[in-house]
Design a protein around this motif. Structure first.
Motif, PDB file in Angstrom:
ATOM      1  N   SER A   1      35.917  37.514  28.023  1.00 49.44           N
ATOM      2  CA  SER A   1      36.452  37.261  29.359  1.00 49.44           C
ATOM      3  C   SER A   1      37.192  35.932  29.424  1.00 49.44           C
ATOM      4  O   SER A   1      36.959  35.024  28.630  1.00 49.44           O
ATOM      5  CB  SER A   1      35.326  37.274  30.402  1.00 49.44           C
TER       6      SER A   1
ATOM      7  N   ASP B   1      32.183  37.812  40.760  1.00 48.71           N
ATOM      8  CA  ASP B   1      32.886  38.552  41.821  1.00 48.71           C
ATOM      9  C   ASP B   1      33.158  37.616  42.997  1.00 48.71           C
ATOM     10  O   ASP B   1      32.393  37.561  43.952  1.00 48.71           O
ATOM     11  CB  ASP B   1      32.089  39.789  42.251  1.00 48.71           C
TER      12      ASP B   1
ATOM     13  N   ALA C   1      36.861  37.010  43.912  1.00 50.02           N
ATOM     14  CA  ALA C   1      38.319  37.015  43.851  1.00 50.02           C
ATOM     15  C   ALA C   1      38.977  36.630  45.167  1.00 50.02           C
ATOM     16  O   ALA C   1      40.099  36.117  45.167  1.00 50.02           O
ATOM     17  CB  ALA C   1      38.811  38.393  43.413  1.00 50.02           C
TER      18      ALA C   1
ATOM     19  N   CYS D   1      39.194  43.472  36.148  1.00 52.71           N
ATOM     20  CA  CYS D   1      39.779  43.056  37.431  1.00 52.71           C
ATOM     21  C   CYS D   1      39.183  41.738  37.906  1.00 52.71           C
ATOM     22  O   CYS D   1      38.147  41.294  37.439  1.00 52.71           O
ATOM     23  CB  CYS D   1      39.514  44.106  38.507  1.00 52.71           C
ATOM     24  N   GLU D   2      39.857  41.154  38.891  1.00 52.48           N
ATOM     25  CA  GLU D   2      39.259  40.121  39.723  1.00 52.48           C
ATOM     26  C   GLU D   2      38.673  40.837  40.934  1.00 52.48           C
ATOM     27  O   GLU D   2      39.397  41.479  41.693  1.00 52.48           O
ATOM     28  CB  GLU D   2      40.303  39.094  40.152  1.00 52.48           C
ATOM     29  N   VAL D   3      37.362  40.726  41.111  1.00 49.93           N
ATOM     30  CA  VAL D   3      36.620  41.561  42.048  1.00 49.93           C
ATOM     31  C   VAL D   3      36.323  40.776  43.321  1.00 49.93           C
ATOM     32  O   VAL D   3      35.735  39.689  43.275  1.00 49.93           O
ATOM     33  CB  VAL D   3      35.303  42.047  41.405  1.00 49.93           C
TER      34      VAL D   3
ATOM     35  N   GLY E   1      32.393  43.612  44.984  1.00 56.73           N
ATOM     36  CA  GLY E   1      31.285  43.300  44.089  1.00 56.73           C
ATOM     37  C   GLY E   1      29.957  43.771  44.632  1.00 56.73           C
ATOM     38  O   GLY E   1      29.119  44.305  43.883  1.00 56.73           O
TER      39      GLY E   1
ATOM     40  N   SER F   1      33.963  39.392  35.656  1.00 59.51           N
ATOM     41  CA  SER F   1      35.358  39.718  35.961  1.00 59.51           C
ATOM     42  C   SER F   1      36.277  39.312  34.809  1.00 59.51           C
ATOM     43  O   SER F   1      35.855  38.666  33.850  1.00 59.51           O
ATOM     44  CB  SER F   1      35.803  39.019  37.245  1.00 59.51           C
ATOM     45  N   THR F   2      37.552  39.691  34.934  1.00 61.14           N
ATOM     46  CA  THR F   2      38.618  39.352  33.966  1.00 61.14           C
ATOM     47  C   THR F   2      38.158  39.554  32.522  1.00 61.14           C
ATOM     48  O   THR F   2      38.350  38.698  31.666  1.00 61.14           O
ATOM     49  CB  THR F   2      39.116  37.905  34.167  1.00 61.14           C
TER      50      THR F   2
ATOM     51  N   TYR G   1      43.680  42.739  40.632  1.00 62.01           N
ATOM     52  CA  TYR G   1      42.603  42.637  41.622  1.00 62.01           C
ATOM     53  C   TYR G   1      41.933  43.976  41.919  1.00 62.01           C
ATOM     54  O   TYR G   1      42.476  45.046  41.620  1.00 62.01           O
ATOM     55  CB  TYR G   1      43.146  42.042  42.919  1.00 62.01           C
TER      56      TYR G   1
END
Length: 772
Positions: free
Chosen positions: A144, A311, A313, A537-539, A544, A565-566, A573
Motif C-alpha cells: 500500500s 478509511d 478519504a 480505493c480511497e475509502v 468504510g 486503502s490504496t 475513490y
C-alpha cells in the motif's frame, strides 16, 4: 493452568518491582515492564512466552527515494509541481507474520509514495517468485501507499496515470520503488524470528480542541441514510473515522521490532506549492517513532514503524483552527472565512505546511505511544488469505446488493435494481477540480459539487468553453470519441457525474497504450477474529463503516475489521450512493459510477464466501496474467530520465562552496550554505547509504555525522543555473538538543560528463561554524 499461573506470578513480581518507578507515567503494559525490569526476569518471561508463540515475525525498511529534481509530483495533478530537492526521504517498510506450523503468512508493506502502482505491484511479485517460489504471492501480500502527495510520479505502467501523476514515465523512479519494496520484504524475511503480535486500538478526540481530522465533504456525508446510526457524544453526526489500530511486533525475548498502524487520517498537509520530497504526516510519524527507538537508517537496524492509510478519504487534516494558534499569528496564507469572519478553511498553501505536518504527526504519535505502552490483545489463530482481481468494466451487480433507496431515477430513466452495474471507468468535473478544502487543482473553475442533470445530454457550447474551458473541452472530446448509443449509455450509467475523461475509451485510443488498469484487486486476510480488507480505493468514512459491517456479516467469528486503502493498485475513490450524487471531489473521483460501493460489497461478500472449503471464486475473477496484459509492456510516454551532462563555472570544482555559513549560530536558528553541484537524478541507486547532505560535528580531530537528508531538520534544495550548472542549497535548523561545539555542512553528489557519459562522485564541505 500451570502456564497461566506462572505468567500471573511473573506479572505480580513486575508490578511489585515497578510500582514506584511507574507511578506517574500513565498506563503500563507487561511489555513496558519487561523492558525496565532485570535481565533475569526478562529471561523468565521470554521462556514462558516462547513456548506458546505461534508466529515468526520480521520487519524491514529500505530507501525508495526517487528522482529529487524536475519530475512532476503525483497526487495534486499540478503540472507545475516539479521536484526541487528533499525535505525527508521516502521508505518502503515491510512486516511479515508467518505461522510456525503451516508456513501460512501475511506480508504488509507501506511505501512513502502517493499511489500504489499495479505495475510496481506486478514487478515485485515477479521478483519474489523468482527468489521464493510461491511463498509470497498476490494472495498474502498487501502493498500500500502511505499517500503522500510530495513524491515524484511517473512510475505507473498505464499512460493516463503517468500523465496526470508524473507527466511521463520515469524508469528510474519505477525501478527504485519496485526494487525497494522487494528488498524491504527480503530484509523482513531474513530477520524472521519467533515472536507475537499485540493488537491495540484507540480513538482520537472528536472535539475541535484535540481532533486530528474533519470531514471535508460534510455536505455529501449528510446525505447518507444511516447518519443517525453514528453520532458523537454531543449528538452531532460523527462524520469521520477516528479509530487507529496498531499491530506491535515483539520477539520472544521481549524485543519490540516494529509497529504497523491503520491511521484514520487523510495524510496530506504538504501542498502543491511545496516541491521537496517528503512522506507527509504518515512518513513523519514513522520517522519520529523510529527515531525514538534508536533507528539508524544507514544500516537499517532495530525498529520499523508504519502508518497505513485507513478509511478516511473524505476527511482532511488541514484544520481551520490551526490559523488561531499563536505560532501562526501573522503567517496565515489562503484562508476562507464565513460571514462572521470565522476561519472555515485553511488549505495547504505552502506558508506553514511543514509546521502543520508536525502538529498532525505529533498527535498521531501521541496515540501510537499510548497504544504501544497500553494493554493490548495478543493476536492468535491461523492466517488465511483470499484475493481476486475483478474484471470491473460493466460488471453486473446483483439485486440483493442494491437497496431500494439507491434507485433515484426509476421514473425518469427506467432505473431498476436488476440493471445496475459498474460503469466504464471515468473521472468527473469534481475530480479535476480537486478537493477545494485541501488545495484545488486550479484547472477547473466550476469546482466541486456540480452534478449533471441526468436528462441533459447536450454538448458543451461556446459559453461553457469561455466560462470553464477544461471540462468543456473534455466534454467535447469525450463526445467525439464516443458517438451514438454507447455515449448515452455511458452517461446514463454514470448518472450525476459530468464525465471529463473516460479511461476505458482512452484504453482504445492509442495502439499499445494502456490508459488505466480495470482489473482491480480485492483482498481479505483473516487472522483468528481479526480481518484486514485491502482495497485499491480511497475509502470514505461511511463506505468504510458499511464495508466493515459486510465483512463481519460474511465471516463467522470476525469481531475486528480494518481497511487498508490504496493497496495493490489505484482505482481512486469509493463513495456511497448518496455521497456520489453530490459529486463532491470524492464522487467525481469514484471511477466506476454510482453503484461502486454496492459492487465492492458484492465482491467482498463473494470473496469472503471462498473461505468456506469448496467455494470457488466468482466468474468475473481474472488471474495475474490478465492483469499484466492490461499494462503497458513498453511505456508510450517516457521521460529521458537521464541527465545529458553537468557543468560548472571555469576554475570551479563540483562541491565548491558558493556561499559559506556564518561564523556562529544559536539553537533554533537556521544554518545555510550554497554549493556548486550536479543534477541529483544522476545516481538514484546510492540510496540512504550516501546522503546528499551531512551535518557534521567535530569530535576531537574527527568529524561525526549528526544529521542527514532524511532528517526533517535539514533541507536539500536543487536549482538549475544556466543550461547545465546546478546550485545546491543545504539548510539545517539547529535543534534545541544540539550540543555546543564546532560544526560543518558537507554535500555529496554525482556529476555526469558530457564527453564520456561517465558518472563520478564528488563532495564538498563548508568552513566550520560554532553552535552556542
Amino acid at each position: 493452568m500451570g502456564m497461566k499461573k506462572a505468567v500471573l506470578g511473573i506479572c505480580i513480581i513486575f508490578l511489585t518491582v515497578s510500582c514506584d518507578t511507574k507511578k506517574d507515567s500513565g498506563p503500563v503494559s507487561l511489555l513496558g515492564l519487561i523492558g525496565s525490569a532485570s535481565s533475569t526476569l526478562t529471561e523468565m518471561v521470554a521462556s514462558v512466552f516462547s513456548s506458546e508463540s505461534p508466529y515468526l515475525i520480521g520487519t524491514g525498511i529500505i530507501d525508495i527515494t526517487g528522482p529529487p529534481a524536475e519530475v512532476m509530483f503525483a497526487g495534486y495533478c499540478d503540472f507545475e509541481q516539479l521536484g526541487q530537492g528533499i525535505y525527508m526521504r521516502q521508505w518502503a517498510r515491510a512486516f511479515i507474520i508467518k505461522e510456525k506450523e503451516t508456513g501460512s503468512g501475511l506480508v504488509l508493506v507501506t511505501a512513502d509514495i502517493p499511489l500504489m502502482s499495479v505495475g510496481v505491484y506486478v514487478q515485485v511479485l515477479k521478483m519474489l517468485k523468482a527468489r521464493y517460489g510461491d511463498m509470497y504471492n498476490e494472495k498474502n501480500i498487501i502493498m500500500s501507499a502511505t499517500h503522500t502527495h510530495s513524491g515524484p510520479g511517473g512510475y505507473f505502467k498505464t499512460y493516463a496515470l503517468n500523465i496526470f501523476a508524473g507527466m511521463t514515465f520515469h524508469d528510474g523512479n519505477f525501478k527504485k520503488i519496485a526494487n525497494g519494496i522487494f528488498n524491504s520484504i527480503v530484509m523482513a524475511h531474513d530477520r524472521l524470528a519467533s515472536g507475537r503480535v499485540v493488537v491495540s486500538a484507540g480513538e482520537f478526540p472528536w472535539e475541535q480542541s484535540g481532533r486530528i481530522n474533519r470531514n471535508r465533504s460534510a455536505v455529501a456525508y449528510a446525505l447518507n441514510r444511516d447518519v443517525d446510526d453514528y453520532l458523537r457524544p454531543d449528538g452531532q453526526p460523527d462524520n469521520s473515522n477516528r479509530t487507529m489500530t496498531q499491530f506491535k511486533f515483539v520477539r520472544d525475548d521481549g524485543t519490540a521490532v516494529g509497529v504497523y498502524h491503520w491511521a484514520p487520517i487523510h495524510p496530506n498537509v504538504s501542498g502543491s506549492h511545496l516541491k521537496l520530497i517528503n512522506g507527509d504526516i504518515n512518513g513523519l510519524a514513522s520517522y519520529m517513532i523510529e527515531k525514538e527507538h534508536g533507528v539508524n537508517y544507514i544500516d537499517n537496524t532495530n525498529f520499523v514503524a508504519a502508518f497505513a492509510y485507513a478509511d478516511a478519504a473524505d476527511t482532511s487534516s488541514n484544520l481551520p483552527e490551526d490559523a488561531l494558534l499563536p505560532q501562526f499569528a501573522g503567517r496565515a496564507g489562503t484562508l476562507k472565512v464565513d460571514a462572521n469572519g470565522n476561519v472555515i478553511d485553511w488549505i495547504a498553501d505552502g506558508t506553514c505546511d511543514y509546521e502543520r505536518m508536525q502538529l498532525r504527526a505529533d498527535s498521531v504519535c501521541a496515540l501510537a505511544r499510548d497504544l504501544y505502552d497500553g494493554d493490548g490483545k495478543e493476536l492468535s489463530g491461523s492466517i488465511e488469505s483470499r484475493q481476486l482481481f475483478a474484471a470491473a468494466q460493466s460488471l453486473p451487480i446483483k439485486p440483493e446488493y442494491i437497496d431500494d433507496r439507491d434507485i433515484y431515477y426509476a421514473d425518469v430513466l427506467g432505473e431498476d435494481k436488476t440493471n445496475c452495474r459498474f460503469c466504464n471507468g471515468s473521472a468527473g468535473v469534481g475530480f479535476f477540480a480537486g478537493s477545494t478544502e485541501d488545495g484545488d487543482s486550479g484547472q477547473v473553475k466550476a469546482g466541486e459539487g456540480n452534478p449533471r442533470d441526468v436528462t441533459d445530454y447536450s454538448t458543451a457550447d461556446l459559453y461553457d468553453l469561455i466560462a470553464d474551458p477544461v471540462p468543456a473541452i473534455a466534454d467535447m472530446l469525450f463526445k467525439t470519441l464516443v458517438p451514438g448509443p454507447r455515449l448515452r449509455s455511458e452517461m446514463d450509467c454514470q448518472l450525476e457525474k459530468r464525465i471529463t475523461l473516460s479511461f476505458d475509451e482512452l484504453n482504445n485510443l492509442i495502439p499499445g497504450g494502456k490508459a488505466w488498469s480495470m482489473n482491480q484487486p480485492v483482498q481479505i486476510v483473516k487472522i483468528g477474529s481479526f480481518a484486514i480488507l485491502a482495497l485499491p480505493c480511497e475509502v470514505t468514512t461511511m463506505s468504510g463503516r458499511r464495508l466493515k459491517a459486510e465483512v463481519k456479516m460474511a465471516l463467522d467469528g470476525v469481531t475486528d475489521v480494518v481497511i487498508n486503502s490504496t493497496s495493490n493498485d489505484d482505482l481512486r475513490y469509493l463513495t456511497t450512493r448518496e455521497e456520489y450524487a453530490s459529486q463532491q471531489y470524492e464522487g467525481g473521483a469514484t471511477m466506476m459510477g454510482p453503484y461502486s460501493l454496492n459492487g465492492i460489497r458484492q465482491i467482498v461478500s463473494e470473496l469472503a464466501a471462498t473461505f468456506t472449503p469448496g467455494v470457488e471464486p466468482p466468474p468475473y475473477a481474472v488471474d495475474l496474467a490478465a492483469v499484466e496484459a492490461g499494462l503497458e509492456k513498453v511505456s508510450i510516454l517516457q521521460v529521458a530520465g537521464n541527465v545529458l551532462f553537468d557543468d560548472k563555472p571555469l576554475y570551479k570544482k563540483f562541491g565548491d562552496v558558493i556561499t559559506q555559513p556564518a561564523g556562529a549560530y544559536s539553537k533554533g536558528s537556521r544554518v545555510s550554505a550554497v554549493f556548486w553541484g550536479a543534477h541529483p537524478n544522476n545516481n538514484l541507486t546510492a540510496g540512504s547509504s550516501e546522503s546528499y547532505l551531512v551535518v557534521e560535528k567535530k569530535n576531537g580531530s574527527a568529524w561525526k555525522a549528526v544529521s542527514h537528508d532524511w532528517d526533517p531538520s535539514t533541507r536539500y534544495i536543487w536549482k538549475r543555473d544556466s543550461v547545465a550548472y546546478s546550485r545546491v542549497t543545504i539548510e539545517w535548523d539547529v535543534p534545541g538538543t544540539a550540543g555546543s561545539g564546532e560544526y560543518r555542512l558537507r554535500h555529496v553528489g554525482y556529476w555526469k560528463s558530457g564527453w564520456t557519459g561517465k558518472i563520478s562522485r564528488y563532495e564538498g564541505a563548508t568552513k566550520s561554524f560554532l553552535v552556542n
